[in-house]
Enzyme design. Structure first.
Site, PDB file in Angstrom:
ATOM      1  N   LYS A 193      -9.959 -58.399 104.811  1.00 12.58           N
ATOM      2  CA  LYS A 193     -10.143 -57.085 103.739  1.00 12.58           C
ATOM      3  C   LYS A 193     -10.625 -55.859 104.553  1.00 12.58           C
ATOM      4  O   LYS A 193     -10.283 -54.920 104.312  1.00 12.58           O
ATOM      5  CB  LYS A 193     -11.153 -57.520 102.646  1.00 12.58           C
ATOM      6  CG  LYS A 193     -11.126 -56.717 101.378  1.00 12.58           C
ATOM      7  CD  LYS A 193     -11.752 -57.574 100.235  1.00 12.58           C
ATOM      8  CE  LYS A 193     -13.424 -57.822 100.816  1.00 12.58           C
ATOM      9  NZ  LYS A 193     -14.100 -57.264  99.719  1.00 12.58           N
ATOM     10  N   ARG A 268     -16.889 -57.418  89.733  1.00 11.12           N
ATOM     11  CA  ARG A 268     -16.762 -58.694  89.966  1.00 11.12           C
ATOM     12  C   ARG A 268     -16.982 -59.634  88.637  1.00 11.12           C
ATOM     13  O   ARG A 268     -16.797 -60.828  88.448  1.00 11.12           O
ATOM     14  CB  ARG A 268     -17.931 -59.180  90.649  1.00 11.12           C
ATOM     15  CG  ARG A 268     -18.295 -58.592  92.084  1.00 11.12           C
ATOM     16  CD  ARG A 268     -19.537 -59.543  92.854  1.00 11.12           C
ATOM     17  NE  ARG A 268     -19.793 -58.765  93.937  1.00 11.12           N
ATOM     18  CZ  ARG A 268     -18.815 -59.201  95.055  1.00 11.12           C
ATOM     19  NH1 ARG A 268     -18.117 -59.751  95.241  1.00 11.12           N
ATOM     20  NH2 ARG A 268     -19.472 -58.601  96.279  1.00 11.12           N
ATOM     21  N   ARG A 307     -14.590 -66.936 114.073  1.00  9.38           N
ATOM     22  CA  ARG A 307     -15.410 -65.706 114.045  1.00  9.38           C
ATOM     23  C   ARG A 307     -17.039 -65.998 114.245  1.00  9.38           C
ATOM     24  O   ARG A 307     -17.670 -65.407 115.145  1.00  9.38           O
ATOM     25  CB  ARG A 307     -15.394 -64.912 112.636  1.00  9.38           C
ATOM     26  CG  ARG A 307     -15.872 -63.609 112.673  1.00  9.38           C
ATOM     27  CD  ARG A 307     -15.449 -62.872 111.342  1.00  9.38           C
ATOM     28  NE  ARG A 307     -16.381 -63.103 110.237  1.00  9.38           N
ATOM     29  CZ  ARG A 307     -16.157 -62.531 109.080  1.00  9.38           C
ATOM     30  NH1 ARG A 307     -15.151 -61.969 108.870  1.00  9.38           N
ATOM     31  NH2 ARG A 307     -16.968 -62.906 108.106  1.00  9.38           N
ATOM     32  N   ARG A 313     -22.987 -64.817 113.036  1.00  4.13           N
ATOM     33  CA  ARG A 313     -23.485 -65.073 111.540  1.00  4.13           C
ATOM     34  C   ARG A 313     -23.524 -66.560 111.214  1.00  4.13           C
ATOM     35  O   ARG A 313     -22.605 -67.117 111.231  1.00  4.13           O
ATOM     36  CB  ARG A 313     -22.318 -64.272 110.704  1.00  4.13           C
ATOM     37  CG  ARG A 313     -22.558 -62.777 110.463  1.00  4.13           C
ATOM     38  CD  ARG A 313     -21.311 -61.997 109.764  1.00  4.13           C
ATOM     39  NE  ARG A 313     -21.341 -62.586 108.261  1.00  4.13           N
ATOM     40  CZ  ARG A 313     -20.340 -62.347 107.290  1.00  4.13           C
ATOM     41  NH1 ARG A 313     -19.788 -61.074 107.577  1.00  4.13           N
ATOM     42  NH2 ARG A 313     -20.773 -62.555 105.991  1.00  4.13           N
ATOM     43  N   ARG A 325     -18.160 -70.852  99.778  1.00  4.53           N
ATOM     44  CA  ARG A 325     -18.136 -69.161  99.829  1.00  4.53           C
ATOM     45  C   ARG A 325     -16.613 -69.206  99.389  1.00  4.53           C
ATOM     46  O   ARG A 325     -16.377 -68.425  98.352  1.00  4.53           O
ATOM     47  CB  ARG A 325     -18.253 -68.480 101.212  1.00  4.53           C
ATOM     48  CG  ARG A 325     -19.704 -68.109 101.313  1.00  4.53           C
ATOM     49  CD  ARG A 325     -20.094 -68.010 102.752  1.00  4.53           C
ATOM     50  NE  ARG A 325     -19.337 -66.682 103.190  1.00  4.53           N
ATOM     51  CZ  ARG A 325     -19.063 -66.405 104.370  1.00  4.53           C
ATOM     52  NH1 ARG A 325     -18.903 -67.070 105.275  1.00  4.53           N
ATOM     53  NH2 ARG A 325     -18.245 -65.270 104.804  1.00  4.53           N
TER      54      ARG A 325
END
Ligand code: IMP
Ligand code: MG
Length: 369
Positions: A193, A268, A307, A313, A325
């Site tokens: 995104k 949302r 990633r 992360r 998630r």
């Protein structure tokens, strides 16, 4: 909505309301003038439709004539001195009713007064179909006003924008925000995104509004809204939608001449989607599409784990966290997919492929909007 030259206009006064307004003015004026035979003087060009409808409704004998204000030729237009043409009739001793389509700053009216000062009329009465009180800068009395309107440009029913629009039977108002393309961008974690948002922003010259960034900016800069949001966050409460909407509104206003907005991270919930629609509506605009990048779960997991190896992360490193998630994303966005689908504004785009391939697919959707 209509387009005249480069500008967009939206319906403002219906045929029915115009009719009623003209009738009301006729009733008042004919009652007040009793048996007097007035001379109605229309100011061209704008008043031709109004005068026509007005005198057709006028129940008693009357005379009708037209005058026109023309700029003196050979003078610099910045001086914009006007003179009256068409007043050939002797009006001394007569009751004159000026029929104006619209009074804005009152400059035209001042000129009318200046010219009629020497005509020895019995009475000079001013009647205008439209009046913009916020724009009016003189103190000539307006004896009859059809409709008071906000200080926004209108066309139709005799009024033009650079020559166009006089023929429209109803009134349209200039849209304060010009035509924009506003997109809501969705995509599960790992769908790319961020990369695509960057591309769309460039290609379509959109302003990217990421709710997360807007929050961080307002809190960091201690804006009133930022402090308000922080007070909820500090108490461990959800920031009310209205506070978020007010922040987004500020962003939209900061970029009033944008080609459009790319919303990211908002809405949302259904309530937020409705609030966003309202915000866009208040800007004479709308959300054109919700574009969602669709990527198979297994591909997402693979990408995020990859990633995680380099990003550091923590939430990209653990497969079960990643899967959660993704599930959470679908749970949350399913309702929004329904919300925008109901308005035919949902567009799913295959998010598997090279960056260029995906941007091409996104462009194909946007270009068709
Ligand atoms: P004023 O002299 O500023 O009162 O403006 C009056 C003239 O400006 C009108 O006769 C119109 O020709 C033009 N005008 C003012 N406002 C509008 C509008 O909203 N639409 C179209 N013409 C307007
Ligand atoms: Mg006029």
């Amino acid at each position: 909505m209509i387009k005249l030259h480069d500008l967009y206009f939206k319906p403002f006064v219906s045929e029915q309301e115009l009719e009623g307004t003209v009738q009301r003015m006729v009733d008042q004026i004919s009652e007040d003038l009793k048996d007097e035979v007035p001379v109605f003087v229309g100011i061209l060009n704008g008043s031709f439709m109004f005068v026509s409808d007005f005198v057709k409704k006028y129940p008693k004998p009357c005379e009708v004539t037209f005058i026109k204000l023309a700029s003196y030729e050979g003078l610099k237009s910045s001086e914009d001195i006007q003179r009256l043409i068409g007043l050939t009739q002797d009006l001394s001793g007569r009751t004159v009713v000026i029929l104006e389509d619209i009074i804005d700053s009152g400059r035209t009216l001042a000129e009318v007064h200046r010219i009629f000062k020497n005509e020895n009329v019995k009475k000079l009465i001013i009647a205008t179909l439209f009046f913009k009180p916020e724009a009016y800068k003189r103190d000539f009395k307006l004896h009859y006003v059809g409709l008071e309107i906000p200080d926004k440009f209108i066309v139709g029913y005799g009024l033009d924008y650079d020559g166009l629009g006089r023929d429209l039977p109803t009134i349209y108002q200039l849209k304060t925000t010009q035509h924009m393309t506003n997109l809501v961008l969705f995509g599960p974690p790992g769908a790319g995104k961020g990369t695509q948002a960057e591309f769309l922003k460039q290609k379509y010259n959109l302003v990217h509004i990421s709710t997360g960034d807007v929050f961080r900016y307002n809190i960091k800069n201690e804006t009133a809204l930022g402090m308000l949001a922080k007070s909820y966050i500090d108490k461990g409460e959800l920031v009310p939608d209205q506070v978020t909407i007010d922040m987004l509104n500020a962003e939209v206003e900061k970029n009033a001449d944008a080609n459009g907005f790319l919303f990211d991270g908002f809405p949302r919930t259904n309530a937020q989607a409705e609030a966003l629609d309202k915000l866009m509506d208040s800007k004479d605009s709308q959300i054109n599409a919700m574009i969602a990048l669709e990527v198979d779960d297994e591909v997402l997991v693979e990408r995020l784990l990859e990633r995680g190896k380099t990003s550091g992360r923590a939430d990209d490193a653990d497969e079960s966290i990643i899967r959660n998630r993704i599930v959470e994303y679908y749970n949350k966005t399913a309702i929004l997919k329904d919300y925008y689908s109901a308005q035919n504004k949902y567009f799913g785009v295959d998010g598997v492929g090279s960056i260029e391939e995906i941007t091409e697919r996104l462009s194909a959707v946007i270009d068709k909007l």
